[in-house]
Design a protein around this motif. Structure first.
Motif, short mmCIF file in Angstrom:
data_model
loop_
_atom_site.label_atom_id
_atom_site.label_comp_id
_atom_site.label_asym_id
_atom_site.label_seq_id
_atom_site.Cartn_x
_atom_site.Cartn_y
_atom_site.Cartn_z
N MET A 164 96.84 61.55 87.23
CA MET A 164 96.32 61.37 88.40
C MET A 164 94.96 60.63 88.45
SD MET A 164 97.10 65.03 90.36
CE MET A 164 97.05 66.14 88.72
N ALA A 165 94.33 60.90 87.03
CA ALA A 165 92.95 60.00 87.07
C ALA A 165 92.93 58.70 87.45
CB ALA A 165 92.39 60.37 85.61
N GLY A 166 94.15 58.19 87.32
CA GLY A 166 94.52 56.58 87.48
C GLY A 166 93.94 56.48 89.13
N ALA A 167 93.98 57.36 90.07
CA ALA A 167 93.81 57.43 91.34
C ALA A 167 92.18 56.85 91.64
CB ALA A 167 93.97 58.66 92.00
N ILE A 168 91.39 57.39 90.68
CA ILE A 168 90.06 56.97 90.90
C ILE A 168 89.47 56.03 89.55
CG2 ILE A 168 89.31 58.91 92.07
CD1 ILE A 168 88.07 60.02 89.42
N GLY A 169 90.45 55.23 89.14
CA GLY A 169 90.21 54.09 88.15
C GLY A 169 90.02 54.61 86.66
N GLY A 170 90.69 55.68 86.42
CA GLY A 170 90.61 56.59 85.03
C GLY A 170 91.23 55.62 83.94
N GLY A 171 92.08 55.01 84.13
CA GLY A 171 92.70 53.98 83.30
C GLY A 171 93.99 54.89 82.94
N GLY A 172 94.65 54.25 81.75
CA GLY A 172 95.99 54.77 81.46
C GLY A 172 97.14 54.60 82.22
N LEU A 173 98.16 55.30 81.87
CA LEU A 173 99.52 55.07 82.66
C LEU A 173 99.55 55.40 83.89
CD1 LEU A 173 101.95 56.51 79.93
CD2 LEU A 173 101.71 54.17 80.40
N GLY A 174 98.77 56.20 84.27
CA GLY A 174 98.71 56.65 85.98
C GLY A 174 98.12 55.36 86.68
N ASP A 175 97.03 55.04 86.09
CA ASP A 175 96.37 53.67 86.52
C ASP A 175 97.27 52.66 86.81
OD1 ASP A 175 93.95 52.16 87.82
OD2 ASP A 175 93.89 51.33 85.64
N LEU A 176 98.02 52.20 85.87
CA LEU A 176 98.88 51.21 85.67
C LEU A 176 100.06 51.37 86.93
CD1 LEU A 176 99.78 48.62 84.22
CD2 LEU A 176 101.36 49.87 82.88
N ALA A 177 100.45 52.62 86.92
CA ALA A 177 101.56 52.90 87.76
C ALA A 177 101.04 52.78 89.19
CB ALA A 177 101.82 54.47 87.61
N ILE A 178 99.87 53.10 89.51
CA ILE A 178 99.22 52.98 90.79
C ILE A 178 98.84 51.54 91.15
CG2 ILE A 178 97.20 53.37 92.32
CD1 ILE A 178 97.01 56.17 90.87
N ARG A 179 98.17 50.68 90.24
CA ARG A 179 98.05 49.63 90.60
C ARG A 179 98.83 48.51 90.71
NH1 ARG A 179 95.30 46.79 86.95
NH2 ARG A 179 95.44 48.28 85.44
N TYR A 180 100.01 48.59 89.67
CA TYR A 180 101.11 47.62 89.77
C TYR A 180 102.29 48.24 90.69
CZ TYR A 180 98.47 44.58 86.77
OH TYR A 180 97.36 43.86 86.34
N GLY A 181 102.75 49.32 90.05
CA GLY A 181 103.84 50.01 90.49
C GLY A 181 103.70 50.36 92.18
N TYR A 182 102.86 50.99 92.42
CA TYR A 182 102.41 51.52 94.07
C TYR A 182 101.84 50.16 94.97
CZ TYR A 182 100.88 53.86 98.11
OH TYR A 182 100.51 54.36 99.26
N GLN A 183 100.69 49.71 94.51
CA GLN A 183 100.22 48.86 95.27
C GLN A 183 100.50 47.47 95.20
OE1 GLN A 183 95.94 48.96 93.80
NE2 GLN A 183 95.25 50.95 94.72
N ARG A 184 101.24 47.32 94.23
CA ARG A 184 102.18 45.87 94.34
C ARG A 184 103.48 45.68 94.37
NH1 ARG A 184 98.44 42.32 89.92
NH2 ARG A 184 96.20 43.23 90.63
N PHE A 185 103.90 47.14 94.80
CA PHE A 185 105.40 47.40 94.95
C PHE A 185 106.43 46.80 93.76
CE2 PHE A 185 103.27 46.65 98.95
CZ PHE A 185 103.34 47.82 99.36
N ASP A 186 105.83 47.23 92.52
CA ASP A 186 106.48 46.51 91.37
C ASP A 186 107.11 47.88 90.95
OD1 ASP A 186 107.32 45.79 88.87
OD2 ASP A 186 105.57 44.36 88.44
#
Length: 218
Positions: A164-186
């Motif tokens: 969940m920390a990826g939601a505010i740019g915390g890095g890690g797997l959550g950040d990767l999932a949000i930036r690429y998996g969700y926002q870029r529909f990958d």
């Protein structure tokens, strides 16, 4: 994301998640364990009965446990900036991770310590053991399997929090999932990160269960 870029990104994100979880788990242990001991010791019939102190500590722990982690992260952004100098990145994420996990683990410590038979504590006191010695030589060793099990549950929760920390740019797997998996529909990135998180959780839980079982059969 191309196949050539995917592996380095996954390795980096996994390392960031490991860093966040490790340091926040260590700080949670260092802060949550004594807090849990205090919750038990200051209770009525405890080693140092202090109902007022117990009420304050219990209230603080309850407030900490009642806040959803995503709300906690946003609410303490000024404190995070004060401690780390920034509000984004892996190091910054350790602050809310720790503050979110300490009350959770403290309650688990309290539960584990309450499982120690009162007769064992009374026997140590009858032999002249000081309060500190009762805690160090009786309560903590007797409750060790439960403490390890509680820490395992906390680490698993921290893995989820770190995502969940990826939601505010915390890095890690959550950040990767949000930036690429969700926002870029990958979809590929999303599936791989989810699988990695599940595998890590299973490994942590299995290792924690194994250690707790070994300790309970000493």
């Amino acid at each position: 994301m191309s196949a050539d870029d995917l592996l380095p990104a996954l390795l980096q994100a996994t390392g960031e998640t490991a860093q966040m979880v490790f340091w926040s788990a260590l700080l949670t242990l260092l802060l949550g364990l004594p807090l849990g001991v205090l919750l038990v010791a200051t209770d009525r019939g405890g080693l140092v009965p202090a109902p007022a102190v117990k009420a304050v500590l219990g209230g603080v722990v309850n407030v900490g446990r009642s806040l959803p982690f995503i709300v906690l992260m946003v609410a303490i952004l000024p404190f995070t900036r004060l401690v780390t100098g920034t509000t984004i990145g892996t190091v910054a994420a350790i602050v809310p991770l720790t503050l979110g996990a300490v009350p959770f683990y403290a309650r688990l410590v309290e539960t584990a310590l309450r499982g120690v038979e009162r007769a064992v504590v009374e026997a140590a006191q009858a032999m002249g053991a000081s309060r500190v010695r009762v805690v160090a030589r009786v309560l903590l060793p007797e409750a060790l399997p439960g403490l390890v099990a509680g820490l395992t549950v906390t680490v698993v929760a921290l893995i989820g929090y770190s995502a969940m920390a990826g939601a505010i740019g915390g890095g890690g797997l959550g950040d990767l999932a949000i930036r690429y998996g969700y926002q870029r529909f990958d979809t590929t990135v999303m599936i791989i990160t989810v699988v990695l998180l599940v595998v890590v959780v299973q490994l942590v839980q299995s290792l924690g269960d194994l250690v707790a079982r070994r300790l309970s059969h000493r």
